[in-house]
Design an enzyme around this catalytic site. Sequence first.
Site, PDB file in Angstrom:
ATOM      1  N   ASP A   1     -17.787  13.284  16.965  1.00  0.00           N
ATOM      2  CA  ASP A   1     -17.615  14.655  16.478  1.00  0.00           C
ATOM      3  C   ASP A   1     -17.685  15.522  17.794  1.00  0.00           C
ATOM      4  O   ASP A   1     -18.298  16.594  17.842  1.00  0.00           O
ATOM      5  CB  ASP A   1     -18.948  14.993  15.610  1.00  0.00           C
ATOM      6  CG  ASP A   1     -20.392  14.689  16.377  1.00  0.00           C
ATOM      7  OD1 ASP A   1     -20.287  14.168  17.360  1.00  0.00           O
ATOM      8  OD2 ASP A   1     -21.175  15.251  15.737  1.00  0.00           O
ATOM      9  N   GLU A   2     -17.460  15.108  19.126  1.00  0.00           N
ATOM     10  CA  GLU A   2     -17.567  15.622  20.126  1.00  0.00           C
ATOM     11  C   GLU A   2     -16.475  15.291  21.352  1.00  0.00           C
ATOM     12  O   GLU A   2     -16.349  13.852  21.327  1.00  0.00           O
ATOM     13  CB  GLU A   2     -18.888  15.641  20.748  1.00  0.00           C
ATOM     14  CG  GLU A   2     -19.383  16.339  22.070  1.00  0.00           C
ATOM     15  CD  GLU A   2     -20.636  16.378  22.722  1.00  0.00           C
ATOM     16  OE1 GLU A   2     -20.971  17.207  23.000  1.00  0.00           O
ATOM     17  OE2 GLU A   2     -21.328  15.378  22.093  1.00  0.00           O
TER      18      GLU A   2
END
Length: 370
Positions: free
Chosen positions: A75-76
Site C-alpha cells: 500500500d505504499e
Amino acid sequence: MRGRPVIVGMGVVLAASYEAKACGVRTAMGGAQARRLCPHAIVVEPRMDAYTEASRAVFRVFEHTTPWVEGLSIDEAFLDVSGLWRIAGTPTEIAVQLRRNVLEQVGLRITVGVARTKFLAKVASGVAKPDGLLVVPPEGELAFLHPLPVERVWGVGAVTAAKLHDRGMTTVGDIAQASQAALIAILGRAAGRHLHALAHNEDPRPVQVGRRRRSIGSQRALGRRLRSPDEIDTEVVALVDRVTRRMRRAGRVGRTVVLRLRFDDFSRATRSHTLPRATAHTETILVTARALLATAMPLIEQLGLTLVGISVGNLDDDGAVQLTLPFDGHGDGALDAALDDVRQRFGTAALTRVALLGHDPGLSMPMLPD
C-alpha cells in the site's frame, strides 16, 4: 462501517480505522488490549485476497501514471514524475489526478506527499494523512521539516527517539543543529550519519524500478503456550512449503537457509546454512531447516519458543542455475512442479502433507510481486 472504529484482526491488530486509532489502538497490538481500549469497536477478520487484489489495482494506476514506480509495500510506493511535466503537468497536478484516478478506478482514497527527495515525500505523506495531499516546495523544505518531531524521521523508532529525547532533541531541527560527530556518539556511526543527512534533507537515492527481493521468507507467531518438538517441526514444515512455493512462483532459487527464533523472554536467535548450490526444491530446504532446528532445540527447551521463521537468501533467477547430476539423492523438482500445478488449478488446500492435516496455517501476508 464508515466513520466507526474498526479493528482488523482478532489475536493481533493488523490494521485499524482512524476512529479506532483515536482510542489508542495501534498496529501489532494484542487484540485483547485493543478491545479494552476501544470496547465499542467493530472487530473483523482480515481478507488477504481482497487486499492483494486492491494493491494490484492501485499499482496498475501508478504504473499508468509513470513507468518509474518503486513499491515499498502493498500500500505504499514512490513515483518519479520528474520527466512528465510536458505531457502530464506539474507534480502537483499529477498528484491531484493520481488521487482522483485511484478513487474512481479502485474506490480507495489515498494520501500523496510531493517533494524533491524520497525521504521528504514520505514524511509529507505521513503528515497529510488521512486522505490528503501535501506538496513541499523546494524553497520551503527545511521550514517544513525542522519543526516536526524526531519520530517523523525515517528509521527513528521508540529506542532511537528516547536516546534523542534524553539529550534534549525533540524536533528534526534539533537534530540538524547537532554535529554529525555528536549524533555518531549517541547512535553509532551508520545511524548518526544517516540521521544527520536526513535532518538536512540530503537523500540522493533515486526511485528504483525492478529491484528484486534479496530473500523470501515467512514466519509464524506461536503464542506463549509450551510447544512440543513435533509441533514446532510441523510449523517449520508448513513454513518451508509456503516459502518454496513463493520462490518457484517468482522463478527464484536460493542458497542460504535461515531459521529465525524468538523466545519467551523476547530474546531472538538466528541459525543459517549455505547450500553448495542454489535451489527451490522443497525437500532440500526442509532437510536443511530441520538440521538448523535440531541445533537450536536445547535453547528452545530452555527459553520457550514464541515465534519461528524461515527464509531463503542469496537469491538468483532459476534460469541462472548450473545444472548438476543428482548424486545427492534428491529429486529434480518434478514432484514440486506437479504439486504447484495442482494447487494453482484447484487451490492451495487441494493437496497437503499428512503432517499438516488439521493444522492452522496462520495468515499469509500479501506481498508485492517479485
